[in-house]
Design an enzyme around this catalytic site. Structure first.
Site, PDB file in Angstrom:
ATOM      1  N   GLU A 164       0.862  -1.187   0.000  1.00  0.00           N
ATOM      2  CA  GLU A 164       0.000   0.000   0.000  1.00  0.00           C
ATOM      3  C   GLU A 164       0.890   1.226   0.000  1.00  0.00           C
ATOM      4  O   GLU A 164       1.993   1.188   0.549  1.00  0.00           O
ATOM      5  CB  GLU A 164      -0.827   0.048   1.306  1.00  0.00           C
ATOM      6  CG  GLU A 164      -2.233  -0.449   1.158  1.00  0.00           C
ATOM      7  CD  GLU A 164      -3.006  -0.428   2.466  1.00  0.00           C
ATOM      8  OE1 GLU A 164      -2.558   0.214   3.437  1.00  0.00           O
ATOM      9  OE2 GLU A 164      -4.053  -1.072   2.519  1.00  0.00           O
TER      10      GLU A 164
ATOM     11  N   HIS B 247       1.346   1.113  16.088  1.00  0.00           N
ATOM     12  CA  HIS B 247       0.164   0.993  15.218  1.00  0.00           C
ATOM     13  C   HIS B 247      -1.052   0.464  15.963  1.00  0.00           C
ATOM     14  O   HIS B 247      -1.975  -0.076  15.370  1.00  0.00           O
ATOM     15  CB  HIS B 247       0.430   0.086  14.006  1.00  0.00           C
ATOM     16  CG  HIS B 247       1.521   0.565  13.118  1.00  0.00           C
ATOM     17  ND1 HIS B 247       1.520   1.795  12.525  1.00  0.00           N
ATOM     18  CD2 HIS B 247       2.677  -0.027  12.732  1.00  0.00           C
ATOM     19  CE1 HIS B 247       2.603   1.947  11.818  1.00  0.00           C
ATOM     20  NE2 HIS B 247       3.331   0.865  11.925  1.00  0.00           N
TER      21      HIS B 247
ATOM     22  N   ARG C   7     -16.659  -7.372  14.621  1.00  0.00           N
ATOM     23  CA  ARG C   7     -16.915  -7.686  16.041  1.00  0.00           C
ATOM     24  C   ARG C   7     -17.191  -6.387  16.794  1.00  0.00           C
ATOM     25  O   ARG C   7     -17.163  -5.314  16.198  1.00  0.00           O
ATOM     26  CB  ARG C   7     -15.667  -8.330  16.644  1.00  0.00           C
ATOM     27  CG  ARG C   7     -14.460  -7.432  16.411  1.00  0.00           C
ATOM     28  CD  ARG C   7     -13.252  -7.839  17.161  1.00  0.00           C
ATOM     29  NE  ARG C   7     -12.037  -7.416  16.516  1.00  0.00           N
ATOM     30  CZ  ARG C   7     -11.457  -6.225  16.641  1.00  0.00           C
ATOM     31  NH1 ARG C   7     -12.005  -5.310  17.393  1.00  0.00           N
ATOM     32  NH2 ARG C   7     -10.348  -5.932  16.005  1.00  0.00           N
TER      33      ARG C   7
END
Ligand code: ADP
Length: 491
Positions: A199, A234, A291
């Site tokens: 990416e 992160h 979730r």
């Protein structure tokens, strides 16, 4: 649905059990040998031991959990987050055993569980995506060529990755091949799936996600955004809703994009669509989490909804009780994840015993936790102790409440992220809403922070010594006086 088993531990198990009790349903908790005396065990109507502490032998043991559920006459299983919550095989096994899985269908979990499959599913809906490859990288020469087309720096990601793991930044063509090779072997050993993709590395992104809710009757709403840009490794530490930079127009666009992502996989239950937003306020789809999220309380605070109750209602076939236009944001909420970690030492886990554990008590503060004073933090699981959540009239009010709540929260015995929370609340850029996912790297200078704390500790020591000496002087003066009463009056 009369009896629900909660296949989890810690704060999230307690939080789910609370709603089950509120709804007048019966509950079953599961626990490992390390959690025998944990609050979630005491909170449930029944509790069963799954086995040894290691997750693989307890909270991840599908057969044991299903076996106990069936023998105890359980109707539905709530997986919480982590552990088996995004395991399509588990969801299917629960259904096959004649019970309800409180979450989306196995198909949606499987397609959104792989970042590459998720990109494939949403491709035809025109949702903006971070420029990059949409297939697993196999041919290193081709990958190097593609990387130059995308433009450095690029990010190599494991398709099966999660929790901030399995990512590598590549700055130039020289290191591209070696980094891809390393990423593939790491992904293989960590996730059992060596698929990696590339990416564009967004240089100054904000992590902004949208909460969605979908029933089995085709109704879907979004519950606005959460900003989760304050991260380390992160991974999120502080989340808030609404975001300081999202305008009503951007909110509408992101909300619609999120609903489209949910529709692309036939989603039901609560789910979260994650986006990166660049410095020009352009947003890009990152992934969908199928979730209940750790940070769901901030959404509950600003909407007044109980997301676990909504999940249970959806799972038992009810229709959503509201439409998009019925929903509005009220106030502002911030959550601090209180981890047993040492912010001064690269946020490394800090293990030990909770010698003192006193929760803050003030209006507008909610603490979701799964620990009590005197407990030892098990080394086997995530070191999240508590979630400190505040609600204010607006962002400034919420920041002020968070400062005071952190001041009142007393935890001794382990280092925690509480002082880091204070640092962020005091920070100018945070107060201005001017930050991105690099906040820690940009603003949190551990040397300066440690020096500041030492200085504060030294000052506190001097003040205490002074106070002691003054008291001593008075005692001496009083003792040697023939007229105690007059001496005291003079003081
Ligand atoms: P995980 O599933 O491990 O949580 P995500 O894809 O959700 O991985 O990304 C986690 C974090 O990594 C994001 O919040 C962001 O901080 C960073 N990140 C992910 N993709 C990019 C990107 N293309 N450019 C810059 N940062 C990124």
């Amino acid at each position: 649905m009369k009896k629900i088993l909660v296949a989890n531990r810690g704060e999230i198990a307690v939080r789910i059990l609370r709603t089950i009790r509120k709804m007048g349903l019966k509950s079953v908790a599961v626990f490992s040998e390390a959690d025998r005396n944990a609050p979630h065990v005491l909170f449930a109507d029944e509790a069963v031991c799954l086995g040894p502490a290691a997750s693989s032998e307890s909270y991840l043991n599908i057969e044991k959990i299903i076996g106990f559920a069936v023998s105890l006459g359980v109707d539905a299983i709530h997986p919480g987050y982590g552990f088996l919550s995004e395991n399509a095989v588990f969801a299917k096994r629960v259904n096959d055993a004649g019970m309800i899985f409180i979450g989306p269908g196995p198909g949606a979990i499987a397609s959104m569980g792989s970042k590459l499959a998720a990109k494939e599913a949403v491709k035809k809906y025109g949702i903006p995506m971070v420029p990059g490859t949409d297939k697993a990288v196999n041919d290193l020469d081709e990958a190097t060529r593609l990387a130059s087309t995308i433009g450095y720096p690029i990010l190599i990601k494991a398709s099966a990755g999660g929790g901030g793991k399995g990512m590598r930044i590549v700055h130039s063509a020289d290191e591209c091949r070696s980094q891809i090779e390393r990423a593939i072997s790491e992904a293989q050993s960590a996730f059992g799936d060596g698929s990696v993709f590339m990416e564009k590395y967004i240089s100054s992104p904000r992590h902004i996600e949208v909460q969605v809710l979908a029933d089995h009757h085709g109704n879907m709403v979004h519950l606005f955004e959460r900003e989760c840009s304050i991260q380390r490794r992160h991974q999120k530490v502080i989340e808030e809703s609404p975001s300081a930079i999202v305008t009503p127009e951007l909110r509408k666009q992101m909300g619609e994009a999120a609903l489209m992502v949910a529709r692309s996989c036939g989603y039901t239950s609560t789910g979260t669509v994650e986006f990166l937003v660049d410095e020009n306020r352009k947003f890009y789809f990152l992934e969908m989490n199928t979730r209940l999220q750790v940070e769901h309380p901030v959404t509950e605070m600003i909407t007044g909804l109980d997301l676990v109750e909504e999940q249970i209602r959806i799972a038992r076939g009810e229709k959503l009780r509201f439409k998009q236009d019925d929903l509005a944001i009220k106030g502002h909420s911030i959550e601090l994840r209180v981890y047993a970690e040492d912010p001064a030492n690269d946020f490394l886990p800090s293990i030990g015993k909770l010698n003192r554990y006193t929760r803050p008590a003030m209006p507008g503060v909610r603490v979701d936790d799964g620990y009590e004073e005197g407990m030892t933090i098990p080394v086997y699981y995530d070191p999240l102790l508590a979630k400190l959540v505040v609600y204010g009239d607006d962002r400034t009010d919420a920041i002020a409440k968070m400062k005071e709540a952190i001041r009142q929260f007393r935890i001794d015995g382990v280092s925690t992220t509480l002082p880091f929370g204070s640092f962020v609340m005091e920070n100018h850029a945070f107060a201005e809403g001017d930050f991105d996912t690099h906040f820690v790297k940009k603003h949190f200078d551990t040397d300066a922070w440690n020096a500041g704390r030492e200085q504060k500790a030294r000052l506190a020591g001097i003040i205490a010594l002074r106070f002691y000496l003054d008291q001593l002087k008075k005692t001496v003066a009083v003792t040697h006086s023939s007229d105690n009463w007059r001496m005291r009056v003079r003081d």
